[in-house]
Design a protein around this motif. Sequence first.
Motif: not given
Length: 304
Positions: A48-54, A236-238, A190-195
């Motif tokens: 299941f590939v997902m993310s809180g960010k578009g 940031g992802g790591e 960070e704007i992505s990581l926050a979501d």
Amino acid sequence: MSSCSSCSSASSCPSSTGKGGDGNCNDLMARQDRIIAATLGHIRHKIFVMSGKGGVGKSSVTVNTAAALARRGFKVGILDVDMHGPSVPNLLGLTSTVEMDAGGELMLPAAYNENLSVISMDSLLQDRDQAILWRGPKKSAAIRQFIADVKWGELDFLLIDSPPGTGDEHMTVLKTIPDALCVVVTTPQEISLADVRKAVNFLQYANANVLGVVENMSGLVCPHCHKEIDLFKKGGGEELAQHYGLRFLGAVPLDPATVVAADRGVPVVYLEGEGPAKSSFLALADAIAAAADNSLEVLSTPNS
């Protein structure tokens, strides 16, 4: 047909064998639960590939990882549950609509090649510019139908591409496919990581199986000098994976070849020659395959 033990309605069903019944339930939802359980039983790994960010490239990660796994010889399906913005068929250049099997009972996923097939809302529309104006219950019912009413066959991997956020589609997938292994996609800034942190919190709350984190758009490799530019930062992802104690599955850099491949409807991993994104997606697919096999061994080990 699967047994009552695999049916989510068994606890309230008078026909359940666990309650002294004969297992011949006429409840439509319970019958669909059994069909879904039987279908999923023929699929080794559900990713299941997902993310809180578009805008982080979930669909690109899904398509290229699936294509890389198919290139490795695995039988792979893609289930696109983004009802309002399905992009998987476009990324694969698929223009055909869904057909029915010989018996006229099950939908056949659209085939990209002998190892890769797709089901998407986009493939069901006569007019692909048509907007889908659906609320939660209808979207949830469609996702269940995409599993129960599709002839997936024997698969090594089913990759599920999702819309942004943590809404109806995500909750339906996790409820319908409880052994799904979740891959969280982020970009480094960070704007992505926050979501994305909210998405990880959602998965923890749902007791989901998180396979790991992917950092997409991780730097830019110049096609001329081949030097790397940290356009959106890097790492940031790591760092997020380390913070939550999750596996870091890999990083994929920005690569102009990815844009060309997407416009052509060809996964970048199928382009001729070598390139930063192509090699990264092949490595990511290998990492996901290894992690999924390890996760399956852990889940199947008694008292694990």
